[in-house]
Design an enzyme around this catalytic site. Structure first.
Site, mmCIF file in Angstrom:
data_model
loop_
_atom_site.group_PDB
_atom_site.id
_atom_site.type_symbol
_atom_site.label_atom_id
_atom_site.label_comp_id
_atom_site.label_asym_id
_atom_site.label_seq_id
_atom_site.Cartn_x
_atom_site.Cartn_y
_atom_site.Cartn_z
ATOM 1 N N CYS A 80 0.523 -1.072 -0.181
ATOM 2 C CA CYS A 80 0.350 -0.455 0.091
ATOM 3 C C CYS A 80 1.183 1.135 -0.240
ATOM 4 C CB CYS A 80 -1.009 0.030 1.147
ATOM 5 S SG CYS A 80 -2.682 -1.427 1.157
ATOM 6 N N ARG A 115 4.151 0.120 -4.438
ATOM 7 C CA ARG A 115 4.180 -0.519 -3.432
ATOM 8 C C ARG A 115 2.790 -1.538 -3.226
ATOM 9 N NH1 ARG A 115 7.308 2.057 0.407
ATOM 10 N NH2 ARG A 115 5.874 1.434 2.492
ATOM 11 N N TRP A 161 -2.021 -2.791 -1.545
ATOM 12 C CA TRP A 161 -1.748 -4.096 -1.504
ATOM 13 C C TRP A 161 -3.053 -4.925 -0.670
ATOM 14 C CZ3 TRP A 161 -0.110 -8.661 0.784
ATOM 15 C CH2 TRP A 161 0.599 -9.384 1.109
ATOM 16 N N ASN A 172 -2.562 1.668 5.539
ATOM 17 C CA ASN A 172 -1.172 0.790 4.746
ATOM 18 C C ASN A 172 -0.839 -0.297 6.391
ATOM 19 O OD1 ASN A 172 1.279 -0.572 4.116
ATOM 20 N ND2 ASN A 172 2.190 1.333 4.466
ATOM 21 N N GLY A 173 -1.165 -1.371 6.663
ATOM 22 C CA GLY A 173 -0.831 -2.995 6.795
ATOM 23 C C GLY A 173 -1.868 -3.357 7.908
ATOM 24 N N GLU A 233 19.307 -16.378 -5.474
ATOM 25 C CA GLU A 233 18.709 -15.170 -5.887
ATOM 26 C C GLU A 233 18.045 -15.504 -7.726
ATOM 27 O OE1 GLU A 233 17.675 -12.131 -5.179
ATOM 28 O OE2 GLU A 233 17.857 -11.100 -6.315
ATOM 29 N N LYS A 256 14.718 -14.334 -8.773
ATOM 30 C CA LYS A 256 13.472 -13.248 -10.024
ATOM 31 C C LYS A 256 13.472 -13.817 -11.062
ATOM 32 C CE LYS A 256 14.632 -10.186 -8.181
ATOM 33 N NZ LYS A 256 15.863 -9.366 -7.015
ATOM 34 N N GLU A 303 9.784 -14.684 -9.319
ATOM 35 C CA GLU A 303 8.522 -13.489 -9.352
ATOM 36 C C GLU A 303 8.662 -12.734 -10.792
ATOM 37 O OE1 GLU A 303 10.479 -10.792 -6.831
ATOM 38 O OE2 GLU A 303 12.231 -10.797 -7.140
ATOM 39 N N HIS A 332 21.499 -35.786 -3.700
ATOM 40 C CA HIS A 332 20.465 -36.021 -2.638
ATOM 41 C C HIS A 332 19.397 -35.990 -2.595
ATOM 42 C CE1 HIS A 332 24.840 -36.097 -0.439
ATOM 43 N NE2 HIS A 332 24.729 -35.568 -0.459
ATOM 44 N N LYS A 372 6.573 -3.659 -3.517
ATOM 45 C CA LYS A 372 7.841 -3.687 -3.245
ATOM 46 C C LYS A 372 8.483 -3.508 -1.832
ATOM 47 C CE LYS A 372 11.750 -1.751 -4.256
ATOM 48 N NZ LYS A 372 12.796 -2.342 -5.215
HETATM 49 C C1 F6R Z 1 12.803 -9.713 -4.372
HETATM 50 C C2 F6R Z 1 12.789 -8.575 -3.374
HETATM 51 C C3 F6R Z 1 11.938 -8.753 -1.984
HETATM 52 C C4 F6R Z 1 12.376 -7.999 -1.012
HETATM 53 C C5 F6R Z 1 12.213 -8.636 0.505
HETATM 54 C C6 F6R Z 1 12.953 -7.922 1.337
HETATM 55 O O1 F6R Z 1 13.358 -9.426 -5.589
HETATM 56 O O2 F6R Z 1 13.325 -7.960 -2.981
HETATM 57 O O3 F6R Z 1 12.563 -10.700 -1.882
HETATM 58 O O4 F6R Z 1 14.112 -8.061 -0.591
HETATM 59 O O5 F6R Z 1 10.772 -8.033 0.654
HETATM 60 O O6 F6R Z 1 12.690 -6.380 1.026
HETATM 61 P P1 F6R Z 1 14.209 -5.570 2.186
HETATM 62 O O7 F6R Z 1 15.248 -4.957 1.256
HETATM 63 O O8 F6R Z 1 12.247 -3.866 1.697
HETATM 64 O O9 F6R Z 1 13.637 -5.236 3.439
#
Ligand code: F6R
Length: 634
Positions: free
Chosen positions: A2, A27, A78, A104-105, A503, A507, A510, A526, A629
């Site tokens: 949000c 967001r 969100w 938000n929350g 990682e 990527k 997502e 294993h 985000k």
């Molecule tokens: C993946 C991504 C998320 C964030 C995670 C933590 O691309 O961006 O996995 O890394 O939500 O977010 P922060 O770093 O803001 O605590």
């Protein structure tokens, strides 16, 4: 999770809110809405789906100015409580339609509050937790009516603006995490906000004030900002803001100047923020290292609030983070243990918080977070500090909560990251972790000065190596387009290549919504090797042949094992590594680096691979489905 913007000033609140929401959409993009107070009325507009749907609704209005007024607010959602529908979209209003709330929350006790309100005759129309706040405010304003300073219950500070006093009293009844912003038809002179465990910053303009989830929402208007602390209420007027705690005691918060401007939050000619941010990585890395590598080869972390003695007292390191930041932490573990000989554990913040980690005053907890608002990480920080551990935050967002709740902070200076998937901030986090690891080794005297100096010299070269790597990634772009219809991809790595593999898989999941898994290459036999079938793409991050033990030889064997079972191997290997050539169906070259710094280059082809593959599938890489985000709920 949000995005929120509130405004009071001389401009059209609708225009300011829409502009802010465009910046905040990363967001959350399940719905959006706006409320404006003007000409004696409160008007609201809201729509499910992306902001474009709301813009269309407003554009279709027969009126030239569908929402006149210079006080208002906007929200991009969100979804948590209640699906992403028009009815659940914010703002939410009370029974009289006089006031509107955005949030938000998560309000954890909303069911009880809702039952109480309904028993009292209030009609709630949505499935959200937010709506209870609108009705609680309505009830409070009815209970304590009157003009400013006239009526008010026991607390003297509640003899302030009626809306502010009412919000304070309502906040005291709420449990959970919330940023709230409220406007009222009868009080166009104020926008009032409150926060607990969710982000809220103030923008201080000339004759105008802003409340927002982050500074990007108002950066086009002002670069002067103020933090809002935990459990505080802010009353914003044209000529400034007044902040109190929930009991009404005035507080004096830190003001700061934002060191980037509106252009940094624009696409700058790229079709997607993510592409721009991938290409900004040499600068993000250089900026994060800037001033922290001295000419005589030492690490300088003088913005720390922890002393060298504090670092010498450490006997154990915990790293807590989520998602991509967690992967940066996994890389840090290899470096911290190797350089400092301190035990170092890395844990997902959501798990750390709910077991009983053994912490004390000699434990250093490093909390990594791009946003500085991730609630799981924030809760882990609070838990660690309650156990008396010292907490160092690694964060990209000035004025955010996690640095404020920590003992010290090391900022990554990557600039705003708008693409929902982290790219440049991952590199910044890895670099910051390397700096902390070397600093610990330096102040504790575990590495000799000349050893630190040798690392410093190599770190200084990394931004240029990142730039060169980005310049040679066309082959992986082509391959990604070719694999657009693949069902799954496996990622393998060893040593620091293992978190890089994780990682790369994250990527791809997502961005391309594709099944992807990262494994330590040695673990393959294993169990996961059963997944290998003819044609399955397996991407392998190969350690340097000059690196540790015979890791390189072992991974070459692992590549042969999957290839023997029909996998299509995509090998990321450094220049001059000839041993992998016979077993690579596709070979992606990266420059030679020090083993512990290799993730700064080996991650890049994986980012580009995921991004290009998602684009080839016709997906929006900036706003992948179901994601947001900044994750401000647990
Ligand atoms: C993946 C991504 C998320 C964030 C995670 C933590 O691309 O961006 O996995 O890394 O939500 O977010 P922060 O770093 O803001 O605590």
């Amino acid at each position: 999770m949000c995005g929120i913007i509130g405004y009071v000033g001389d401009q059209s609140a609708l225009d300011v809110a829409l502009q802010g929401l465009r910046r905040l959409e990363y967001r959350g993009y399940d719905s959006s809405g706006i409320a404006v107070v003007g000409a004696g009325a409160l008007r609201t507009a809201r729509r499910a789906g992306k902001l474009a749907n709301l813009e269309k609704l407003l554009a279709e209005s027969p009126e030239t100015d569908p929402m006149p007024g210079t006080t208002g607010m906007g929200h991009t959602r969100w979804a948590t409580h209640g699906g992403p529908t028009d009815v659940n979209a914010h703002p939410h209003t009370d029974c009289t339609g006089a006031l509107a709330v955005i949030h938000n929350g998560i309000i954890e006790n909303f069911a009880l509050l809702r039952a109480e309100l309904e028993a009292g005759g209030h009609e709630l129309t949505s499935e959200t937790d937010t709506e209870v706040v609108a009705h609680l405010l309505e009830a409070e304003l009815a209970r304590v009516p009157g003009p400013v300073g006239v009526a008010g219950p026991a607390s003297s500070a509640d003899a302030s603006h009626p809306l502010t006093g009412a919000l304070r009293r309502v906040c005291r009844r709420l449990e959970g995490a919330f940023t709230l912003v409220v406007v009222h038809r009868d009080y166009p002179e104020v926008v009032v906000g409150a926060r607990r465990n969710s982000p809220l910053v103030v923008g201080l303009g000339e004759g105008e004030s802003f409340l927002a989830s982050d500074v990007s929402a108002f950066i086009a208007h002002t670069r002067e900002a103020m933090e809002i602390g935990q459990d505080q209420v802010v009353e914003a007027r044209r000529d400034g803001v007044a902040v109190t705690d929930f009991e009404g005691q005035p507080v004096d918060n830190r003001r700061y100047h934002v060191d980037w401007d509106a252009s940094a939050a624009e696409k700058g000619g790229y079709p997607y923020f993510m592409l721009k941010e991938i290409n900004e990585q040499p600068t993000a890395l250089a900026d994060t290292l800037r001033g922290r590598l001295s000419a005589d080869g030492a690490i300088v972390l003088d913005e720390e609030r922890l002393s060298a003695q504090d670092f010498r007292d450490v006997d154990k390191v915990f790293i807590v983070a989520c998602g991509t930041a967690y992967h940066a932490g996994l890389i840090a573990k290899y470096a911290v243990e190797h350089w400092t000989r301190l035990p170092c554990e890395v844990e997902m913040a959501s798990e750390f918080r709910y077991r009983d980690p053994v912490l004390d005053r000699s434990t250093l907890v490093i909390a990594i977070s791009q946003s500085g608002e991730t609630l799981d990480t924030l809760m882990a920080v609070k838990h660690a500090r309650e156990q008396k551990a010292r907490v160092l935050a690694i964060c990209n967002t000035n004025g955010s909560t996690i640095p404020r709740e920590s003992d010290a902070v090391l900022y990554t200076r990557c600039g705003p990251e708008v693409g929902v998937a982290s790219t440049k901030t991952f590199l910044g986090q890895v670099a910051a972790c390397l700096l902390v690891g070397l600093f610990l080794a330096q102040v504790r005297g575990v590495l000799y000065g000349d050893e630190v100096a040798a690392y410093v010299e190599r770190l200084q070269r990394m931004p240029e190596l990142v730039r060169r790597t980005l310049g040679r990634l066309e082959p992986i772009r082509e391959l990604a387009r070719e694999l657009a219809d693949a069902k799954a991809v496996l990622f393998l790595g060893r040593h620091v290549g293992y978190p890089v593999a994780l990682e790369g898989a994250l990527k791809l999941k997502e961005l391309a919504y594709m099944h992807a898994e990262g494994f330590p290459a040695g673990e393959l036999k294993h169990g996961p090797i059963a997944l290998i079938e003819p044609g399955l793409p397996v991407l392998v991050v190969v350690p340097s042949p000059r690196g540790r033990a015979n890791l390189h030889g072992k991974i070459v064997s692992n590549i042969q094992e999957v290839r023997a079972r029909g996998a299509r191997t995509i090998v990321i290997a450094e220049d001059g590594d000839l041993a992998v050539e016979p077993y690579a169906d596709h070979l992606i070259r990266v420059p030679e680096t020090t083993s512990l710094f290799a993730p700064l280059v080996t991650t890049l082809p994986l980012q580009v691979f995921a991004c290009e593959l998602a684009l080839a599938r016709g997906l929006d890489v900036d706003q992948p489905r179901n994601l947001a985000k900044s994750v401000t709920v647990e």
